[in-house]
Design a protein around this motif. Structure first.
Motif, PDB file in Angstrom:
ATOM      1  N   LEU A 137       0.823  -1.212   0.000  1.00  0.00           N
ATOM      2  CA  LEU A 137       0.000   0.000   0.000  1.00  0.00           C
ATOM      3  C   LEU A 137       0.859   1.264   0.000  1.00  0.00           C
ATOM      4  O   LEU A 137       0.515   2.254  -0.656  1.00  0.00           O
ATOM      5  N   MET A 138       1.978   1.235   0.710  1.00  0.00           N
ATOM      6  CA  MET A 138       2.863   2.407   0.734  1.00  0.00           C
ATOM      7  C   MET A 138       3.445   2.680  -0.648  1.00  0.00           C
ATOM      8  O   MET A 138       3.541   3.838  -1.070  1.00  0.00           O
ATOM      9  N   TYR A 139       3.840   1.624  -1.370  1.00  0.00           N
ATOM     10  CA  TYR A 139       4.383   1.840  -2.716  1.00  0.00           C
ATOM     11  C   TYR A 139       3.289   2.298  -3.680  1.00  0.00           C
ATOM     12  O   TYR A 139       3.535   3.102  -4.580  1.00  0.00           O
ATOM     13  N   GLU A 140       2.078   1.824  -3.469  1.00  0.00           N
ATOM     14  CA  GLU A 140       0.953   2.304  -4.275  1.00  0.00           C
ATOM     15  C   GLU A 140       0.706   3.788  -3.984  1.00  0.00           C
ATOM     16  O   GLU A 140       0.504   4.589  -4.905  1.00  0.00           O
ATOM     17  N   LEU A 141       0.770   4.163  -2.712  1.00  0.00           N
ATOM     18  CA  LEU A 141       0.596   5.561  -2.326  1.00  0.00           C
ATOM     19  C   LEU A 141       1.694   6.425  -2.944  1.00  0.00           C
ATOM     20  O   LEU A 141       1.417   7.503  -3.467  1.00  0.00           O
ATOM     21  N   TYR A 176      -5.653   6.733   2.870  1.00  0.00           N
ATOM     22  CA  TYR A 176      -4.672   7.641   2.286  1.00  0.00           C
ATOM     23  C   TYR A 176      -4.654   7.489   0.770  1.00  0.00           C
ATOM     24  O   TYR A 176      -4.614   8.469   0.034  1.00  0.00           O
ATOM     25  N   ILE A 177      -4.690   6.235   0.298  1.00  0.00           N
ATOM     26  CA  ILE A 177      -4.657   5.970  -1.137  1.00  0.00           C
ATOM     27  C   ILE A 177      -5.916   6.508  -1.803  1.00  0.00           C
ATOM     28  O   ILE A 177      -5.858   7.148  -2.851  1.00  0.00           O
ATOM     29  N   HIS A 178      -7.059   6.273  -1.183  1.00  0.00           N
ATOM     30  CA  HIS A 178      -8.328   6.759  -1.724  1.00  0.00           C
ATOM     31  C   HIS A 178      -8.291   8.282  -1.860  1.00  0.00           C
ATOM     32  O   HIS A 178      -8.701   8.846  -2.886  1.00  0.00           O
ATOM     33  N   SER A 179      -7.784   8.944  -0.831  1.00  0.00           N
ATOM     34  CA  SER A 179      -7.683  10.402  -0.859  1.00  0.00           C
ATOM     35  C   SER A 179      -6.707  10.859  -1.943  1.00  0.00           C
ATOM     36  O   SER A 179      -6.991  11.813  -2.679  1.00  0.00           O
ATOM     37  N   ALA A 180      -5.571  10.171  -2.064  1.00  0.00           N
ATOM     38  CA  ALA A 180      -4.579  10.523  -3.080  1.00  0.00           C
ATOM     39  C   ALA A 180      -5.133  10.302  -4.482  1.00  0.00           C
ATOM     40  O   ALA A 180      -4.854  11.073  -5.408  1.00  0.00           O
ATOM     41  N   GLU A 181      -5.938   9.249  -4.673  1.00  0.00           N
ATOM     42  CA  GLU A 181      -6.545   8.977  -5.984  1.00  0.00           C
ATOM     43  C   GLU A 181      -7.503  10.090  -6.384  1.00  0.00           C
ATOM     44  O   GLU A 181      -7.543  10.501  -7.530  1.00  0.00           O
ATOM     45  N   ARG A 182      -8.276  10.584  -5.402  1.00  0.00           N
ATOM     46  CA  ARG A 182      -9.195  11.689  -5.691  1.00  0.00           C
ATOM     47  C   ARG A 182      -8.431  12.940  -6.117  1.00  0.00           C
ATOM     48  O   ARG A 182      -8.807  13.616  -7.063  1.00  0.00           O
ATOM     49  N   ASP A 207       1.837  10.067  -5.884  1.00  0.00           N
ATOM     50  CA  ASP A 207       2.342  11.396  -5.539  1.00  0.00           C
ATOM     51  C   ASP A 207       2.297  12.305  -6.758  1.00  0.00           C
ATOM     52  O   ASP A 207       2.860  11.977  -7.801  1.00  0.00           O
ATOM     53  N   ALA A 208       1.631  13.446  -6.633  1.00  0.00           N
ATOM     54  CA  ALA A 208       1.596  14.413  -7.731  1.00  0.00           C
ATOM     55  C   ALA A 208       2.977  15.023  -7.933  1.00  0.00           C
ATOM     56  O   ALA A 208       3.422  15.223  -9.048  1.00  0.00           O
ATOM     57  N   VAL A 209       3.633  15.295  -6.823  1.00  0.00           N
ATOM     58  CA  VAL A 209       5.007  15.795  -6.840  1.00  0.00           C
ATOM     59  C   VAL A 209       5.847  14.751  -6.109  1.00  0.00           C
ATOM     60  O   VAL A 209       5.492  14.352  -4.989  1.00  0.00           O
ATOM     61  N   PRO A 210       6.911  14.258  -6.724  1.00  0.00           N
ATOM     62  CA  PRO A 210       7.716  13.218  -6.062  1.00  0.00           C
ATOM     63  C   PRO A 210       8.165  13.649  -4.664  1.00  0.00           C
ATOM     64  O   PRO A 210       8.663  14.751  -4.474  1.00  0.00           O
ATOM     65  N   ASN A 211       7.932  12.786  -3.706  1.00  0.00           N
ATOM     66  CA  ASN A 211       8.310  13.038  -2.321  1.00  0.00           C
ATOM     67  C   ASN A 211       9.710  12.481  -2.111  1.00  0.00           C
ATOM     68  O   ASN A 211       9.935  11.297  -2.333  1.00  0.00           O
ATOM     69  N   PRO A 212      10.658  13.310  -1.666  1.00  0.00           N
ATOM     70  CA  PRO A 212      12.030  12.825  -1.506  1.00  0.00           C
ATOM     71  C   PRO A 212      12.216  11.871  -0.315  1.00  0.00           C
ATOM     72  O   PRO A 212      13.214  11.176  -0.246  1.00  0.00           O
ATOM     73  N   ALA A 213      11.248  11.833   0.599  1.00  0.00           N
ATOM     74  CA  ALA A 213      11.365  10.960   1.772  1.00  0.00           C
ATOM     75  C   ALA A 213      11.212   9.501   1.348  1.00  0.00           C
ATOM     76  O   ALA A 213      10.300   9.161   0.591  1.00  0.00           O
ATOM     77  N   VAL A 232      10.158   5.612   1.423  1.00  0.00           N
ATOM     78  CA  VAL A 232       8.877   5.006   1.813  1.00  0.00           C
ATOM     79  C   VAL A 232       8.899   4.580   3.277  1.00  0.00           C
ATOM     80  O   VAL A 232       7.916   4.757   3.999  1.00  0.00           O
ATOM     81  N   GLY A 233      10.021   4.031   3.738  1.00  0.00           N
ATOM     82  CA  GLY A 233      10.122   3.597   5.135  1.00  0.00           C
ATOM     83  C   GLY A 233       9.965   4.743   6.114  1.00  0.00           C
ATOM     84  O   GLY A 233       9.320   4.597   7.158  1.00  0.00           O
ATOM     85  N   MET A 234      10.539   5.891   5.786  1.00  0.00           N
ATOM     86  CA  MET A 234      10.395   7.072   6.643  1.00  0.00           C
ATOM     87  C   MET A 234       8.940   7.542   6.668  1.00  0.00           C
ATOM     88  O   MET A 234       8.428   7.923   7.720  1.00  0.00           O
ATOM     89  N   ARG A 235       8.311   7.509   5.516  1.00  0.00           N
ATOM     90  CA  ARG A 235       6.912   7.936   5.443  1.00  0.00           C
ATOM     91  C   ARG A 235       6.027   7.007   6.270  1.00  0.00           C
ATOM     92  O   ARG A 235       5.161   7.462   7.024  1.00  0.00           O
ATOM     93  N   LEU A 236       6.257   5.701   6.139  1.00  0.00           N
ATOM     94  CA  LEU A 236       5.467   4.734   6.897  1.00  0.00           C
ATOM     95  C   LEU A 236       5.703   4.900   8.401  1.00  0.00           C
ATOM     96  O   LEU A 236       4.746   4.877   9.184  1.00  0.00           O
ATOM     97  N   ALA A 237       6.955   5.089   8.804  1.00  0.00           N
ATOM     98  CA  ALA A 237       7.266   5.300  10.224  1.00  0.00           C
ATOM     99  C   ALA A 237       6.550   6.547  10.747  1.00  0.00           C
ATOM    100  O   ALA A 237       6.011   6.546  11.850  1.00  0.00           O
ATOM    101  N   GLY A 238       6.514   7.597   9.940  1.00  0.00           N
ATOM    102  CA  GLY A 238       5.816   8.819  10.338  1.00  0.00           C
ATOM    103  C   GLY A 238       4.326   8.612  10.504  1.00  0.00           C
ATOM    104  O   GLY A 238       3.707   9.112  11.454  1.00  0.00           O
ATOM    105  N   ILE A 239       3.734   7.869   9.584  1.00  0.00           N
ATOM    106  CA  ILE A 239       2.296   7.568   9.679  1.00  0.00           C
ATOM    107  C   ILE A 239       2.015   6.788  10.955  1.00  0.00           C
ATOM    108  O   ILE A 239       1.065   7.082  11.686  1.00  0.00           O
ATOM    109  N   ILE A 240       2.842   5.791  11.240  1.00  0.00           N
ATOM    110  CA  ILE A 240       2.643   4.967  12.433  1.00  0.00           C
ATOM    111  C   ILE A 240       2.776   5.820  13.697  1.00  0.00           C
ATOM    112  O   ILE A 240       1.963   5.698  14.617  1.00  0.00           O
TER     113      ILE A 240
END
Length: 151
Positions: free
Chosen positions: A85-89, A141-147, A93-99, A101-109
């Motif tokens: 799901l994180m890689y799908e999210l 998060y994915i649903h929101s990003a898809e919208r 990304d409309a603009v590539p996020n430099p963080a 995926v592991g950092m992003r997931l840790a932040g979400i958690i």
């Protein structure tokens, strides 16, 4: 006995268990999970300030956390699904996020579950139930990003 200073073996045991649980942070020793536990249980800011009795209380608490984490952890399937799901999210990304995926997931958690999480020990403090909640959060998060992506 209750007022004696902490023994060397007690310090070593506290740090050994806390390290195994991922409760220590070498970059921020005063604000890591271990020191938050010590402060909330005893009101003291340092392991060195503990009495032998307080050290035994902390050891018992950490052992309880360790036993909990052994029996009620996220399954490999849940972890795999979260990474998927994180890689799908990331792909949305409309603009590539430099963080990473592991950092992003840790932040979400950290935000969603109020637990210390790092990219190296991302799922350490999550139960199977938490794993199910995390999967649903990531789906949202994915649903929101898809919208946003569609607009």
């Amino acid at each position: 006995m209750a007022n004696t200073v902490i023994q060397g073996w007690q310090k070593k045991k506290i740090y050994a268990i806390a390290n195994a649980l991922g409760f220590t942070d070498r970059n921020d020793k005063e604000n890591d999970v271990l020191h938050m536990i010590v402060h909330s249980q005893t009101g003291k800011l340092s392991i060195r300030e503990l009495t032998s009795y307080e050290a035994n209380m902390i050891i018992a608490y950490l052992e309880k956390q360790q036993n909990h984490s052994i029996h009620d952890v996220m399954s490999q399937g849940q972890k795999k699904k979260c990474w998927q799901l994180m890689y799908e999210l990331q792909s949305l990304d409309a603009v590539p996020n430099p963080a990473p995926v592991g950092m992003r997931l840790a932040g979400i958690i950290e935000r969603q579950f109020n637990v210390k999480s790092t990219p190296h020990r991302v799922f350490n403090h999550l139960s199977k139930e938490d794993g199910n909640r995390l999967i649903e959060i990531l789906k949202n998060y994915i649903h929101s990003a898809e919208r946003k992506y569609m607009n």
